[in-house]
Enzyme design. Structure first.
Site, PDB file in Angstrom:
ATOM      1  CB  THR A 195       5.071   3.428  -0.496  1.00 17.17           C
ATOM      2  OG1 THR A 195       3.865   4.158  -0.651  1.00 17.17           O
ATOM      3  CG2 THR A 195       4.999   2.569   0.738  1.00 17.17           C
ATOM      4  CB  VAL A 196       9.194   1.265  -2.643  1.00 13.33           C
ATOM      5  CG1 VAL A 196      10.359   0.294  -2.506  1.00 13.33           C
ATOM      6  CG2 VAL A 196       7.890   0.511  -2.760  1.00 13.33           C
TER       7      VAL A 196
ATOM      8  CE  LYS B  19       3.760  -3.699  -8.756  1.00 17.85           C
ATOM      9  NZ  LYS B  19       3.881  -3.331  -7.387  1.00 17.85           N
TER      10      LYS B  19
ATOM     11  CD  GLU C 128      13.238 -11.241  -3.739  1.00 13.06           C
ATOM     12  OE1 GLU C 128      14.130 -11.979  -4.187  1.00 13.06           O
ATOM     13  OE2 GLU C 128      12.043 -11.602  -3.621  1.00 13.06           O
TER      14      GLU C 128
ATOM     15  CB  VAL D 104       7.297 -10.863  -7.169  1.00  9.55           C
ATOM     16  CG1 VAL D 104       6.224 -11.932  -6.989  1.00  9.55           C
ATOM     17  CG2 VAL D 104       7.510 -10.579  -8.649  1.00  9.55           C
TER      18      VAL D 104
ATOM     19  N   GLY E 140       6.517  -7.997  -2.387  1.00  8.83           N
ATOM     20  CA  GLY E 140       7.135  -7.006  -1.501  1.00  8.83           C
ATOM     21  C   GLY E 140       8.323  -7.578  -0.752  1.00  8.83           C
TER      22      GLY E 140
ATOM     23  CD  GLU F 275      -1.767   3.196  -5.935  1.00 14.24           C
ATOM     24  OE1 GLU F 275      -1.720   4.404  -6.221  1.00 14.24           O
ATOM     25  OE2 GLU F 275      -0.913   2.625  -5.244  1.00 14.24           O
TER      26      GLU F 275
ATOM     27  CG  ASP G 154      -0.123  -5.557  -8.358  1.00 18.88           C
ATOM     28  OD1 ASP G 154       0.875  -4.832  -8.513  1.00 18.88           O
ATOM     29  OD2 ASP G 154      -0.241  -6.354  -7.415  1.00 18.88           O
TER      30      ASP G 154
ATOM     31  CE  LYS H 111       2.727  -7.435  -6.965  1.00 21.38           C
ATOM     32  NZ  LYS H 111       1.736  -7.144  -5.925  1.00 21.38           N
TER      33      LYS H 111
HETATM   34  N1  HSE Z   1      -0.698  -2.929  -4.963  1.00 19.45           N
HETATM   35  C1  HSE Z   1      -0.031  -4.124  -4.536  1.00 19.45           C
HETATM   36  C2  HSE Z   1      -0.944  -4.934  -3.653  1.00 19.45           C
HETATM   37  C3  HSE Z   1       1.211  -3.867  -3.744  1.00 19.45           C
HETATM   38  O1  HSE Z   1      -2.036  -4.507  -3.310  1.00 19.45           O
HETATM   39  O2  HSE Z   1      -0.554  -6.039  -3.329  1.00 19.45           O
HETATM   40  C4  HSE Z   1       2.372  -3.500  -4.585  1.00 19.45           C
HETATM   41  O3  HSE Z   1       2.730  -4.533  -5.443  1.00 19.45           O
END
Ligand code: HSE
Length: 429
Positions: free
Chosen positions: A15-16, A106, A130, A133, A135, A191, A202, A206
């Site tokens: 994606t990124v 992260k 950047e 954290v 996005g 996911e 996740d 962060k």
């Molecule tokens: N999987 C993360 C979220 C996005 O749902 O916020 C990527 O850091």
């Protein structure tokens, strides 16, 4: 001599990575210091996967480490993910060769950030993250650059969009956790293995990074206390609402008693509070500085466009030769992470019980809390069809967390209590 262009190697085309390829194609004018950024090489798991962007013009590398080491690559962008393996090896390779590194990873920064920062600063090159954290919402630069003149005491917010989306949908449409999660997976929001998001990991990666930036301590993911949203029931969401709260997955880093507390857990935020009103996949963050006071930011925490814009902002920093320590202070001077003893933490709690419908039950529950010195703030008994008992829910005034937990254990052992009590913290916001 000034460069006419910067040659970028991009490892990871998900994606990124895809967002970054598209960004640089759409923005030929992106040249903050006069020189342009040009992708020269890419690497990903599969060369032939169907993609909605063209990689035909770039050199292909099977091995991201070879891409990082290639003499034609000036800046290495790591968008593979994962704390170990190829991502770590490629980042280390680039730093050792004196190349600036930009990453959205992260897990890597939260786990190995301290050692990587030493490596980057020893080779006098930037290591920027950047996009790791929130996005596209700028939290890293805000703490590392704009807030460095203040002393930050608290950083707290919603750092996982998937969890916030699930909690929002459960409340808005009276749906169960499993039902919303399955839909989020079907739509590609979550996911296939959602553990990292819904288990709170996740968000913990962060907030670990934000704690290092805010407090000048080495990031220490292993010290984060983590509880996810997977045990949240629709009943709790409804009862919390009746009591004037909304459940959110709150990540916080607080400086207290000579140490730092870094935690992620579901918490009740009062209706009307900005955290309670942060809906869907949005992220939100409070930062409290001693001089500046309270700052609140809210924005997209994921998605190709926003996250690629954050990577581009880091590319701009590299091209303008901006230079800062990787975290708040030089990597060799970062304070070791010192945790705070949980026994000393004060907080309010929400406790939900399923009890037998018989005389004296409420008295027994309140007596147990009174004996522990925990004062009740509100109390609600609700008949729910087919619940197999009577749900009662109460909130407490602030007490030491360890005392509340002990009282909950004693309540659990009362003969009239039919299932394990559910305890949720009330956010200190
Ligand atoms: N999987 C993360 C979220 C996005 O749902 O916020 C990527 O850091």
């Amino acid at each position: 001599m000034a460069k006419s262009h910067w040659r970028i190697g991009v490892a990871g085309l998900g994606t990124v990575g895809g967002g970054l390829v598209k960004f640089l194609a759409e923005r030929p004018d992106f040249a903050p210091a006069g020189a342009r950024a040009e992708i020269v090489g890419v690497s990903a798991r599969s060369k032939d996967r169907l993609r909605d962007f063209d990689i035909g013009g770039y050199r292909w590398f099977e091995d991201p480490v070879a891409l990082a080491a290639d003499p034609d690559v000036d800046v290495f962008v790591e968008l593979i993910g994962g704390a170990e393996g190829p991502a770590k090896a490629a980042v280390e390779t680039a730093l050792k060769l004196g190349k600036p590194v930009i990453t959205a990873n992260k897990a890597l920064i939260a786990t190995h950030g301290a050692a990587l920062a030493v490596l980057a600063e020893a080779h006098d090159v930037p290591l920027l993250f950047e996009a790791a954290v929130m996005g596209g919402t700028p939290a890293v630069k805000m703490l590392r650059e704009a807030m460095v003149g203040d002393e930050v005491d608290t950083v707290a917010g919603i750092l996982n969009g998937t969890c916030n989306y699930i909690l929002t949908e459960m409340e808005a449409r009276s749906r169960t956790f499993a039902d919303v999660l399955a839909e989020a997976q079907r739509l590609g929001y979550a996911e296939a293995d959602p553990t990292t998001d819904i288990g709170g990991f996740d968000a913990a990666h962060k907030i670990t990074i934000l704690a290092a930036l805010a407090f000048g301590c080495a990031p220490n993911f292993a010290a984060a206390e983590i509880e996810g949203v997977d045990q949240i029931e629709l009943l709790d969401i409804k009862l919390a609402h009746d009591l004037g709260y909304r459940i959110r997955l709150v990540a916080s880093a607080v400086r207290a008693d000579g140490g730092v507390s870094v935690r992620v857990h579901p918490a009740l935020a009062p209706l009307g509070h900005p955290l309670a009103e942060t809906r869907g996949a949005l992220n939100a963050l409070f930062i409290e500085g001693r001089r500046i006071g309270r700052i609140f930011i809210q924005g997209p925490g994921a998605g190709a466009g926003p996250t690629a814009a954050a990577v581009a902002a880091d590319i701009a920093d590299v091209m303008t030769l901006a230079r800062r320590p990787v975290f708040q202070a030089a990597a060799t001077t970062l304070a070791p992470f010192t945790g705070v003893d949980a026994a000393h933490r004060l907080g309010k709690a929400y406790i939900r019980l399923l009890v037998k419908d018989q005389p004296g039950v409420i008295a027994a529950v309140s007596e147990t809390l009174a004996e522990a010195g925990v004062s009740i703030d509100s109390f609600l008994q609700k008949s729910v069809e087919d619940a197999g008992g009577v749900p009662i829910v109460l909130t407490t005034h602030a007490s030491p967390e360890s005392v509340i937990l002990e009282a909950v254990e004693r309540i659990a052992a009362l003969p009239a209590v039919l299932e394990r009590p559910r305890m949720l913290r009330i956010a200190r916001v």
